[in-house]
Write a protein that holds these residues in place. Structure first.
Motif, PDB file in Angstrom:
ATOM      1  N   GLN A 150       1.032-106.335 -24.012  1.00 25.78           N
ATOM      2  CA  GLN A 150       2.224-105.511 -23.834  1.00 25.78           C
ATOM      3  C   GLN A 150       2.395-104.501 -24.965  1.00 25.78           C
ATOM      4  O   GLN A 150       2.718-103.332 -24.730  1.00 25.78           O
ATOM      5  CB  GLN A 150       3.458-106.414 -23.755  1.00 25.78           C
ATOM      6  CG  GLN A 150       3.484-107.314 -22.526  1.00 25.78           C
ATOM      7  CD  GLN A 150       4.673-108.247 -22.546  1.00 25.78           C
ATOM      8  OE1 GLN A 150       5.067-108.772 -23.584  1.00 25.78           O
ATOM      9  NE2 GLN A 150       5.263-108.462 -21.386  1.00 25.78           N
ATOM     10  N   ASP A 271      14.596-105.266 -18.375  1.00 27.01           N
ATOM     11  CA  ASP A 271      13.491-106.203 -18.562  1.00 27.01           C
ATOM     12  C   ASP A 271      14.003-107.640 -18.604  1.00 27.01           C
ATOM     13  O   ASP A 271      13.384-108.558 -18.055  1.00 27.01           O
ATOM     14  CB  ASP A 271      12.740-105.862 -19.851  1.00 27.01           C
ATOM     15  CG  ASP A 271      11.450-106.657 -19.997  1.00 27.01           C
ATOM     16  OD1 ASP A 271      10.662-106.683 -19.041  1.00 27.01           O
ATOM     17  OD2 ASP A 271      11.233-107.258 -21.062  1.00 27.01           O
ATOM     18  N   SER A 388       6.926-100.186 -29.143  1.00 26.75           N
ATOM     19  CA  SER A 388       6.668-101.190 -28.107  1.00 26.75           C
ATOM     20  C   SER A 388       7.208-102.549 -28.525  1.00 26.75           C
ATOM     21  O   SER A 388       7.791-103.282 -27.709  1.00 26.75           O
ATOM     22  CB  SER A 388       5.174-101.287 -27.820  1.00 26.75           C
ATOM     23  OG  SER A 388       4.661-100.056 -27.363  1.00 26.75           O
ATOM     24  N   LEU A 392      10.138-104.422 -26.343  1.00 27.05           N
ATOM     25  CA  LEU A 392       9.835-105.708 -25.717  1.00 27.05           C
ATOM     26  C   LEU A 392      10.687-106.834 -26.300  1.00 27.05           C
ATOM     27  O   LEU A 392      11.077-107.754 -25.578  1.00 27.05           O
ATOM     28  CB  LEU A 392       8.351-106.019 -25.861  1.00 27.05           C
ATOM     29  CG  LEU A 392       7.455-105.096 -25.019  1.00 27.05           C
ATOM     30  CD1 LEU A 392       6.012-105.211 -25.454  1.00 27.05           C
ATOM     31  CD2 LEU A 392       7.589-105.429 -23.539  1.00 27.05           C
TER      32      LEU A 392
END
Length: 496
Positions: A150, A271, A388, A392
């Protein structure tokens, strides 16, 4: 870098050279070997996605077969989100020290350990407590490998792909986890027992490990100007977000910092919502009369429809709507938040068709947006690893909180129907609405793409600028972007 395995020992063709002040200026290059690395990351993402959602559709059956509570089964999915929080911040540190290849190999080792520790917990001679401990630690080790693909995805696409394929590569890696989650939702209910399903998961995880060997560190020549730059650290992003002194490359304007905060909140809400569905799908739908198989199909419909939409839309964002990420997010986020809210009234008995339609619509919008948000995070920060990791982590944190709170909101056995999750669905919809409302303030200037386009245009025209105006790359008026090194490209050429 070795080119073994390619025709003639090479995966490139000769490129043109341009003389500049007595030096050779070599064109930006694309290499066929980038696709092998992309396949390796996709495979890793699929398998880590499968193990995360594996117990969602069979939560009730797992609780009965191992003589544990539903709350304990929830933690088999929740632990993945918890461990991903610190692991996500460790990945940028590891990759900056050891590189993409070694970091990917570490993820593969954790995946292998998790597969067989989890399977060890299926031994019939174990007590329920001992079996659960092994299942828990199997999920724990697997969660360490989850952030690798990811977080490294945007960095890998920046390092290996050009402007016409970078977003597509990022999206392919990002949705690989969703593909794995969909497969997990579909496959786990098909086995006769939970123990058999865990064995199948272990075999799949082990069989996928050789794909990691396909991942290479970096190409001999960069595909773009941003691909030639040294990766920025997570610490530089933190300093930039706080407005502290940083290098010119790491500098972020106040507007960019504001946009990144907005993006983090919206990404976290959406998410986290997907994460909750993967873990609690059976607990949402079973109390109102839906079977394990139907619960799995509903979750898989959301994920597979999103994957299809992402595959179709990604090339369009690379080649047609190249500067439309902000407009897309401002359009789709309000729509998908209303769809999540509508589940409050849709999760009722004998409403299968409406639920499948809603799952397909939510998946098509949400899973298309999440990879776009990862790319936009890099555009705003010029820091692939750091942005990122932050995005996340926001999604994982929101998912953890929602799973715990929604589990606590489960109705008692005396309710009608027993153990229903209606209150949890109300909370779920409201949280997504609140987080998504921030999107109206997003400006989303794609500074990295603008810098790459300017450098390519200037190099193709034969003029090698000393600086690029700061306003064109999203930096302060007192900063500038240095010109490319002498071994960079004047044109983007696909190497046969």
């Amino acid at each position: 870098m070795s080119s073994a395995g390619y025709p003639g020992g090479k995966d490139t063709t000769p490129v043109h050279h341009v003389e500049k002040d007595g030096q050779n200026t070599v064109g930006y290059r694309l290499y066929k070997r980038r696709f092998s690395g992309l396949l390796g990351f996709i495979t890793l993402g699929v398998v880590t996605g499968m193990q995360w959602s594996w117990f969602g559709p069979i939560a009730t059956k797992t609780a009965e077969e191992f003589d544990i509570s539903l709350a304990q089964v929830d933690w088999l999915g929740n632990i993945s989100l918890c461990v991903s929080l610190p692991a996500a911040f460790l990945v940028p540190l590891i990759v900056s020290r050891f590189g993409i290849r070694r970091c990917s190999e570490l993820g593969g080792v954790m995946l292998f350990i998790s597969a067989w520790v989890r399977y060890a917990g299926t031994a019939p001679s174990l007590s329920p407590r001992s079996a659960y401990v092994l299942l828990f630690f199997g999920q724990f080790f697997g969660a360490i490998s989850k952030p690798v693909s990811q977080i490294l995805g945007p960095m890998f696409s920046e390092r290996w792909f050009d402007l016409r394929s970078r977003t597509t590569a990022t999206m392919a890696i990002a949705i690989s986890g969703s593909i794995g989650s969909a497969l997990g939702q579909l496959l786990s209910p098909l086995m006769r027992t939970v123990r058999q399903s865990i064995l199948v998961l272990s075999i799949i995880s082990t069989a996928a490990l050789p794909a990691i060997l396909l991942i290479l560190e970096s190409p001999p020549s960069p595909p773009t100007y941003s691909g030639s730059k040294r990766p920025l650290s997570l610490g530089s992003l933190c300093r930039a977000m706080l407005g502290l002194s940083v290098s010119k490359e790491a500098y972020m304007s106040l507007r960019e910092r504001t946009d990144f905060v907005i993006l983090t909140l919206v990404f976290g809400g959406l998410d986290g919502a997907i994460s909750v569905l993967s873990v609690l799908s059976s607990q949402w739908f079973q109390p109102v009369g839906y079977s394990d198989a139907t619960c799995g199909r509903l979750g898989a419909t959301l994920l597979l429809s999103g994957i299809t939409a992402a595959v179709v839309s990604a090339p369009l964002f690379d080649r047609v709507f190249t500067h439309s990420m902000g407009v897309t997010l401002r359009t789709l986020v309000p729509l998908v938040s209303l769809m999540w809210l509508s589940l409050i009234w849709a999760v009722t008995p004998n409403n299968t068709a409406i639920l499948f339609v809603l799952m397909a619509m939510i998946g098509s919008c949400t899973i298309t947006m999440l990879p776009l948000a990862l790319e936009l995070g890099v555009e705003l920060t010029r820091n692939a690893n750091g942005s990122s990791a932050v995005l996340l982590c926001s999604g994982n944190l929101c998912g953890i909180v929602l799973i715990l709170v929604e589990g606590a909101l489960r109705a008692p056995s005396t309710a009608d129907p027993p153990y229903n999750m209606h209150n949890a669905l109300i909370l779920h919809g409201c949280v997504v609405m609140v987080f998504s409302s921030c999107i109206v303030f997003l400006r989303a200037k794609q500074a990295r793409r603008e810098a790459d386009e300017i450098m390519i245009k200037d190099l193709v025209s034969g003029s090698l600028p000393d600086t690029v105006k700061a306003g064109s790359v999203g930096q302060s008026d007192k900063t500038s972007v240095p010109p490319p090194d002498a071994d960079q490209a004047t044109n983007s050429v696909e190497k046969k």
